[in-house]
Scaffold this motif. Sequence first.
Motif, PDB file in Angstrom:
ATOM      1  N   ALA A  21      41.402  31.843  32.918  1.00  0.00           N
ATOM      2  CA  ALA A  21      41.834  30.614  33.505  1.00  0.00           C
ATOM      3  C   ALA A  21      41.457  30.365  35.132  1.00  0.00           C
ATOM      4  O   ALA A  21      41.251  29.247  34.973  1.00  0.00           O
ATOM      5  N   ILE A  22      41.835  31.115  36.074  1.00  0.00           N
ATOM      6  CA  ILE A  22      40.864  30.702  37.295  1.00  0.00           C
ATOM      7  C   ILE A  22      39.284  31.048  37.541  1.00  0.00           C
ATOM      8  O   ILE A  22      38.623  29.594  37.807  1.00  0.00           O
ATOM      9  N   LEU A  23      38.663  32.141  36.667  1.00  0.00           N
ATOM     10  CA  LEU A  23      36.732  31.577  37.040  1.00  0.00           C
ATOM     11  C   LEU A  23      36.738  29.903  35.587  1.00  0.00           C
ATOM     12  O   LEU A  23      35.535  29.661  36.353  1.00  0.00           O
ATOM     13  N   LYS A  24      37.779  29.993  34.505  1.00  0.00           N
ATOM     14  CA  LYS A  24      37.039  28.508  34.446  1.00  0.00           C
ATOM     15  C   LYS A  24      37.143  27.329  35.641  1.00  0.00           C
ATOM     16  O   LYS A  24      36.453  26.473  35.531  1.00  0.00           O
ATOM     17  N   ARG A  46      33.524  24.927  42.093  1.00  0.00           N
ATOM     18  CA  ARG A  46      34.068  23.861  43.029  1.00  0.00           C
ATOM     19  C   ARG A  46      34.457  25.091  43.566  1.00  0.00           C
ATOM     20  O   ARG A  46      35.745  26.503  43.675  1.00  0.00           O
ATOM     21  N   ASP A  47      34.878  24.436  44.566  1.00  0.00           N
ATOM     22  CA  ASP A  47      35.962  25.099  45.526  1.00  0.00           C
ATOM     23  C   ASP A  47      37.465  25.096  45.007  1.00  0.00           C
ATOM     24  O   ASP A  47      37.793  24.772  44.541  1.00  0.00           O
ATOM     25  N   ILE A  48      37.994  26.075  45.647  1.00  0.00           N
ATOM     26  CA  ILE A  48      39.612  26.414  45.196  1.00  0.00           C
ATOM     27  C   ILE A  48      40.006  25.054  45.789  1.00  0.00           C
ATOM     28  O   ILE A  48      40.650  24.964  47.126  1.00  0.00           O
ATOM     29  N   ASP A  49      41.672  24.296  44.723  1.00  0.00           N
ATOM     30  CA  ASP A  49      42.023  23.441  44.776  1.00  0.00           C
ATOM     31  C   ASP A  49      43.755  23.995  45.186  1.00  0.00           C
ATOM     32  O   ASP A  49      44.030  25.163  44.123  1.00  0.00           O
ATOM     33  N   ARG A 107      38.481  31.618  55.549  1.00  0.00           N
ATOM     34  CA  ARG A 107      37.564  30.420  55.704  1.00  0.00           C
ATOM     35  C   ARG A 107      37.369  30.317  53.869  1.00  0.00           C
ATOM     36  O   ARG A 107      38.368  30.055  53.022  1.00  0.00           O
ATOM     37  N   THR A 108      36.164  28.593  53.436  1.00  0.00           N
ATOM     38  CA  THR A 108      35.731  28.668  51.586  1.00  0.00           C
ATOM     39  C   THR A 108      36.206  30.372  51.070  1.00  0.00           C
ATOM     40  O   THR A 108      35.438  31.059  51.575  1.00  0.00           O
ATOM     41  N   LEU A 109      36.651  29.807  49.913  1.00  0.00           N
ATOM     42  CA  LEU A 109      37.396  30.802  48.850  1.00  0.00           C
ATOM     43  C   LEU A 109      36.655  30.529  47.743  1.00  0.00           C
ATOM     44  O   LEU A 109      37.033  29.127  47.501  1.00  0.00           O
ATOM     45  N   LYS A 110      35.757  31.495  47.113  1.00  0.00           N
ATOM     46  CA  LYS A 110      35.748  31.333  45.794  1.00  0.00           C
ATOM     47  C   LYS A 110      36.385  31.675  44.665  1.00  0.00           C
ATOM     48  O   LYS A 110      37.720  32.139  45.204  1.00  0.00           O
ATOM     49  N   ALA A 111      35.822  31.677  43.194  1.00  0.00           N
ATOM     50  CA  ALA A 111      37.105  31.848  42.350  1.00  0.00           C
ATOM     51  C   ALA A 111      37.452  33.239  42.827  1.00  0.00           C
ATOM     52  O   ALA A 111      38.282  34.768  41.873  1.00  0.00           O
ATOM     53  N   ASP A 126      36.869  35.362  44.596  1.00  0.00           N
ATOM     54  CA  ASP A 126      38.072  35.726  46.031  1.00  0.00           C
ATOM     55  C   ASP A 126      39.186  35.687  45.552  1.00  0.00           C
ATOM     56  O   ASP A 126      40.468  36.794  45.764  1.00  0.00           O
ATOM     57  N   VAL A 127      39.736  34.828  44.041  1.00  0.00           N
ATOM     58  CA  VAL A 127      41.095  34.847  44.446  1.00  0.00           C
ATOM     59  C   VAL A 127      40.869  35.841  43.129  1.00  0.00           C
ATOM     60  O   VAL A 127      42.743  36.404  42.988  1.00  0.00           O
ATOM     61  N   LEU A 128      40.500  35.334  42.778  1.00  0.00           N
ATOM     62  CA  LEU A 128      40.929  37.306  41.422  1.00  0.00           C
ATOM     63  C   LEU A 128      40.852  38.804  42.725  1.00  0.00           C
ATOM     64  O   LEU A 128      41.568  39.438  42.068  1.00  0.00           O
ATOM     65  N   ALA A 129      40.260  38.692  43.281  1.00  0.00           N
ATOM     66  CA  ALA A 129      40.126  40.050  43.498  1.00  0.00           C
ATOM     67  C   ALA A 129      41.461  40.184  44.731  1.00  0.00           C
ATOM     68  O   ALA A 129      41.867  41.035  44.471  1.00  0.00           O
ATOM     69  N   GLU A 130      42.006  38.668  44.700  1.00  0.00           N
ATOM     70  CA  GLU A 130      43.354  39.015  45.729  1.00  0.00           C
ATOM     71  C   GLU A 130      44.713  39.054  44.600  1.00  0.00           C
ATOM     72  O   GLU A 130      45.140  39.873  45.001  1.00  0.00           O
ATOM     73  N   CYS A 131      44.729  38.755  43.745  1.00  0.00           N
ATOM     74  CA  CYS A 131      45.472  38.547  42.827  1.00  0.00           C
ATOM     75  C   CYS A 131      45.537  39.620  42.214  1.00  0.00           C
ATOM     76  O   CYS A 131      46.527  40.103  41.687  1.00  0.00           O
ATOM     77  N   ARG A 132      44.131  40.282  41.542  1.00  0.00           N
ATOM     78  CA  ARG A 132      44.514  41.967  40.918  1.00  0.00           C
ATOM     79  C   ARG A 132      45.111  42.905  41.973  1.00  0.00           C
ATOM     80  O   ARG A 132      45.584  43.476  41.569  1.00  0.00           O
ATOM     81  N   ARG A 133      44.769  42.687  43.210  1.00  0.00           N
ATOM     82  CA  ARG A 133      44.819  43.527  44.744  1.00  0.00           C
ATOM     83  C   ARG A 133      46.857  43.181  44.326  1.00  0.00           C
ATOM     84  O   ARG A 133      47.563  45.007  44.874  1.00  0.00           O
ATOM     85  N   ARG A 134      46.799  42.167  44.483  1.00  0.00           N
ATOM     86  CA  ARG A 134      48.323  42.126  44.820  1.00  0.00           C
ATOM     87  C   ARG A 134      49.194  42.692  43.800  1.00  0.00           C
ATOM     88  O   ARG A 134      50.732  43.045  43.150  1.00  0.00           O
ATOM     89  N   ILE A 135      48.499  42.515  42.223  1.00  0.00           N
ATOM     90  CA  ILE A 135      49.189  42.532  41.421  1.00  0.00           C
ATOM     91  C   ILE A 135      49.123  44.267  40.687  1.00  0.00           C
ATOM     92  O   ILE A 135      50.559  44.107  40.642  1.00  0.00           O
ATOM     93  N   LEU A 136      48.328  45.090  41.041  1.00  0.00           N
ATOM     94  CA  LEU A 136      48.863  46.079  40.720  1.00  0.00           C
ATOM     95  C   LEU A 136      49.432  46.665  42.240  1.00  0.00           C
ATOM     96  O   LEU A 136      49.739  47.824  41.694  1.00  0.00           O
ATOM     97  N   SER A 137      49.100  46.176  43.166  1.00  0.00           N
ATOM     98  CA  SER A 137      50.559  47.231  44.242  1.00  0.00           C
ATOM     99  C   SER A 137      51.442  46.483  43.838  1.00  0.00           C
ATOM    100  O   SER A 137      52.390  47.465  44.436  1.00  0.00           O
ATOM    101  N   VAL A 138      52.170  45.601  43.096  1.00  0.00           N
ATOM    102  CA  VAL A 138      53.808  45.060  42.463  1.00  0.00           C
ATOM    103  C   VAL A 138      53.429  46.055  41.611  1.00  0.00           C
ATOM    104  O   VAL A 138      54.869  47.029  41.580  1.00  0.00           O
ATOM    105  N   LEU A 139      52.267  46.574  40.275  1.00  0.00           N
ATOM    106  CA  LEU A 139      53.066  47.297  39.329  1.00  0.00           C
ATOM    107  C   LEU A 139      53.014  49.091  39.876  1.00  0.00           C
ATOM    108  O   LEU A 139      52.328  49.282  40.387  1.00  0.00           O
ATOM    109  N   PRO A 140      54.224  49.316  39.160  1.00  0.00           N
ATOM    110  CA  PRO A 140      53.905  50.992  40.193  1.00  0.00           C
ATOM    111  C   PRO A 140      53.410  51.417  38.791  1.00  0.00           C
ATOM    112  O   PRO A 140      53.288  51.239  37.832  1.00  0.00           O
ATOM    113  N   THR A 141      52.953  52.644  38.777  1.00  0.00           N
ATOM    114  CA  THR A 141      52.194  54.089  37.725  1.00  0.00           C
ATOM    115  C   THR A 141      53.685  54.044  37.364  1.00  0.00           C
ATOM    116  O   THR A 141      54.814  54.024  37.756  1.00  0.00           O
TER     117      THR A 141
END
Length: 282
Positions: free
Chosen positions: A6-9, A14-17, A47-51, A53-68
């Motif tokens: 959904a983020i990619l689409k 366009r820039d992040i809203d 800085r100006t962000l692209k999709a 960048d958002v995906l990378a941060e979402c993936r990083r943050r979600i993985l940090s929340v979910l424990p092994t």
Amino acid sequence: MGLFDAILKRFANRDIDWDDLEELLIGADLGVPLTVEILQQLRSLGRTLKAADVLAECRRRILSVLPTTEGMALSPLASGLPRVILVAGVNGTGKTTSIAKLAHLLTREGHKVVLAAADTFRAAAIEQLDHWATRIGVPLIKTQYQGDPSAVCYDAYEAATKRGATHLICDTAGRLHVRSNLMEELKKIERTLGKKDASAPHDRLIVVDATTGSNALAQAREFHASLNLTGLIITKLDGSGKGGMAVAIQHQLGIPTLFVGTGEGVEDLHRFDRERFVEDLL
């Protein structure tokens, strides 16, 4: 469609809203607190962000929340006594079916399982678990409709001990509307089991439906207040594109997801794999 798609689409060309991104994150059931944290971190990049960048941060943050979930595998006790697993969840989440699937999974792994039908105030739950127990070849201890749940668990523990079972799974209360009664019932079960093993119950799980979103978080919070939950079973993750509520429940309540249900079949319950979860479902 999952969150990442959904983020990619939405932001492919366009820039992040920020308002749109906030809507996507909350709509994915990540919860308001985690959504705010992700947005703050992205804004802090300055800085100006692209999709991407958002995906990378979402993936990083979600993985940090979910424990092994290593070490959370419901392994047999070193004492040789049955490992007691209490399972709760509101009607309609697939609680009883998930219990049967969990028993089947543990049996496939070489363990000996006994089931206890302690959700005695719903006749259908007893009948359903009886049907499943016969189907998967696992012994079931039950009583009549509206019988004493703690007595069922006590009898089931004795049966599990005599049979040399490694695991006892107890199907417990599936209602929330009288919380004080629920708490007293669960406390009585714990006291009763404690007469046999002071450390029992060893696991207290809740079953939630992935398609119910924020309702699943509310249910987990309510049961957690009564039961001090140690794990989560998520059902109906087959193709719904949902699953963010698992992240919200971990983030806000500290309850890890241990198993996920991905279909109707008896073998459609799997141990939680956070990497696969993030890639496939978000």
